[in-house]
Design an enzyme around this catalytic site. Structure first.
Site, PDB file in Angstrom:
ATOM      1  N   ILE A  30     -74.699 -36.263 -92.458  1.00 57.03           N
ATOM      2  CA  ILE A  30     -75.591 -36.553 -91.324  1.00 57.03           C
ATOM      3  C   ILE A  30     -76.358 -35.303 -90.888  1.00 57.03           C
ATOM      4  CG2 ILE A  30     -73.981 -36.046 -89.415  1.00 57.03           C
ATOM      5  CD1 ILE A  30     -74.883 -38.735 -88.167  1.00 57.03           C
ATOM      6  N   ASN A  87     -63.783 -27.625 -97.612  1.00 60.11           N
ATOM      7  CA  ASN A  87     -63.262 -26.888 -96.462  1.00 60.11           C
ATOM      8  C   ASN A  87     -61.886 -27.447 -96.114  1.00 60.11           C
ATOM      9  OD1 ASN A  87     -65.574 -25.260 -96.120  1.00 60.11           O
ATOM     10  ND2 ASN A  87     -66.623 -26.902 -95.014  1.00 60.11           N
ATOM     11  N   GLN A  94     -62.865 -26.797 -91.396  1.00 57.53           N
ATOM     12  CA  GLN A  94     -62.778 -28.251 -91.604  1.00 57.53           C
ATOM     13  C   GLN A  94     -62.860 -28.951 -90.253  1.00 57.53           C
ATOM     14  OE1 GLN A  94     -59.281 -29.651 -93.684  1.00 57.53           O
ATOM     15  NE2 GLN A  94     -59.965 -31.785 -93.631  1.00 57.53           N
ATOM     16  N   HIS A 100     -62.607 -34.299 -98.029  1.00 53.59           N
ATOM     17  CA  HIS A 100     -63.964 -34.565 -98.512  1.00 53.59           C
ATOM     18  C   HIS A 100     -64.487 -33.392 -99.308  1.00 53.59           C
ATOM     19  CE1 HIS A 100     -64.083 -32.914 -94.401  1.00 53.59           C
ATOM     20  NE2 HIS A 100     -65.186 -32.287 -94.765  1.00 53.59           N
ATOM     21  N   LEU A 101     -65.257 -33.715-100.338  1.00 51.17           N
ATOM     22  CA  LEU A 101     -65.982 -32.710-101.097  1.00 51.17           C
ATOM     23  C   LEU A 101     -67.412 -32.702-100.584  1.00 51.17           C
ATOM     24  CD1 LEU A 101     -63.530 -33.304-102.959  1.00 51.17           C
ATOM     25  CD2 LEU A 101     -65.088 -33.117-104.912  1.00 51.17           C
TER      26      LEU A 101
HETATM   27  P1  5GP Z   1     -66.292 -30.200 -92.665  1.00 55.79           P
HETATM   28  O1  5GP Z   1     -66.857 -29.326 -91.577  1.00 55.79           O
HETATM   29  O2  5GP Z   1     -65.060 -30.951 -92.180  1.00 55.79           O
HETATM   30  O3  5GP Z   1     -66.086 -29.516 -93.969  1.00 55.79           O
HETATM   31  O4  5GP Z   1     -67.409 -31.277 -92.989  1.00 55.79           O
HETATM   32  C1  5GP Z   1     -67.615 -32.398 -92.221  1.00 55.79           C
HETATM   33  C2  5GP Z   1     -69.024 -32.865 -92.492  1.00 55.79           C
HETATM   34  O5  5GP Z   1     -69.150 -34.186 -91.990  1.00 55.79           O
HETATM   35  C3  5GP Z   1     -70.120 -32.030 -91.840  1.00 55.79           C
HETATM   36  O6  5GP Z   1     -70.991 -31.516 -92.839  1.00 55.79           O
HETATM   37  C4  5GP Z   1     -70.826 -33.017 -90.910  1.00 55.79           C
HETATM   38  O7  5GP Z   1     -72.226 -32.836 -90.867  1.00 55.79           O
HETATM   39  C5  5GP Z   1     -70.456 -34.356 -91.514  1.00 55.79           C
HETATM   40  N1  5GP Z   1     -70.396 -35.446 -90.558  1.00 55.79           N
HETATM   41  C6  5GP Z   1     -69.790 -35.444 -89.331  1.00 55.79           C
HETATM   42  N2  5GP Z   1     -69.914 -36.634 -88.739  1.00 55.79           N
HETATM   43  C7  5GP Z   1     -70.629 -37.419 -89.593  1.00 55.79           C
HETATM   44  C8  5GP Z   1     -71.081 -38.771 -89.528  1.00 55.79           C
HETATM   45  O8  5GP Z   1     -70.858 -39.501 -88.567  1.00 55.79           O
HETATM   46  N3  5GP Z   1     -71.771 -39.237 -90.603  1.00 55.79           N
HETATM   47  C9  5GP Z   1     -72.052 -38.460 -91.690  1.00 55.79           C
HETATM   48  N4  5GP Z   1     -72.764 -39.003 -92.683  1.00 55.79           N
HETATM   49  N5  5GP Z   1     -71.633 -37.182 -91.795  1.00 55.79           N
HETATM   50  C10 5GP Z   1     -70.936 -36.666 -90.755  1.00 55.79           C
END
Ligand code: 5GP
Ligand code: ZN
Length: 114
Positions: A30, A87, A94, A100-101
């Site tokens: 997103i 992450n 994270q 997630h990748l």
């Molecule tokens: P992290 O920071 O855990 O490695 O990555 C989480 C990712 O999820 C971030 O890049 C963030 O932009 C994405 N993200 C968070 N909420 C949403 C959502 O509601 N929809 C989508 N498509 N991505 C999201």
């Protein structure tokens, strides 16, 4: 169900699908950090890579996640390269506790990351 990515997988929260099969769902981030930024998640809720072990089931699933990343990268035309990031935990930032990748590409990516 409180997990955001479980809700996305179930279709309770909207997302833009990029790829899906019986094990994996991939969708556009997103808040993209690169021209191509796709999240690739197992349908099974796994909190983070910390829960991985070398059992056959996880081995197959985690290998499949990487193969899906490579397939999407080919389909997105990332012939010049890309990065896959997982992450894991607070030090890595994270923010969603469902493994997630990140597939990032379409621009030069500096190294090392911050
Ligand atoms: P992290 O920071 O855990 O490695 O990555 C989480 C990712 O999820 C971030 O890049 C963030 O932009 C994405 N993200 C968070 N909420 C949403 C959502 O509601 N929809 C989508 N498509 N991505 C999201
Ligand atoms: Zn989940």
């Amino acid at each position: 169900m409180s997990c955001l990515f479980c809700k996305i997988i179930e279709g309770e929260s909207p997302s833009t699908a990029v790829y899906q099969d019986e094990l994996v769902y991939a969708f556009a981030d997103i808040n993209p950090k690169a021209p191509v930024h796709v999240l690739i998640v197992p349908r099974e809720h796994i909190g983070s890579l910390s829960e991985a072990d070398t059992g056959v089931a996880k081995r197959a699933l985690l290998g499949h996640l990487l193969c899906v990343a490579a397939k999407i990268a080919r389909e997105k035309g990332l012939a010049n390269g890309y990065r896959v990031v997982v992450n894991t935990g607070p030090d890595a930032g994270q923010s969603v506790d469902h493994l997630h990748l990140h597939l990032l590409g379409g621009r030069g990516l500096s190294w090392p990351p911050g």
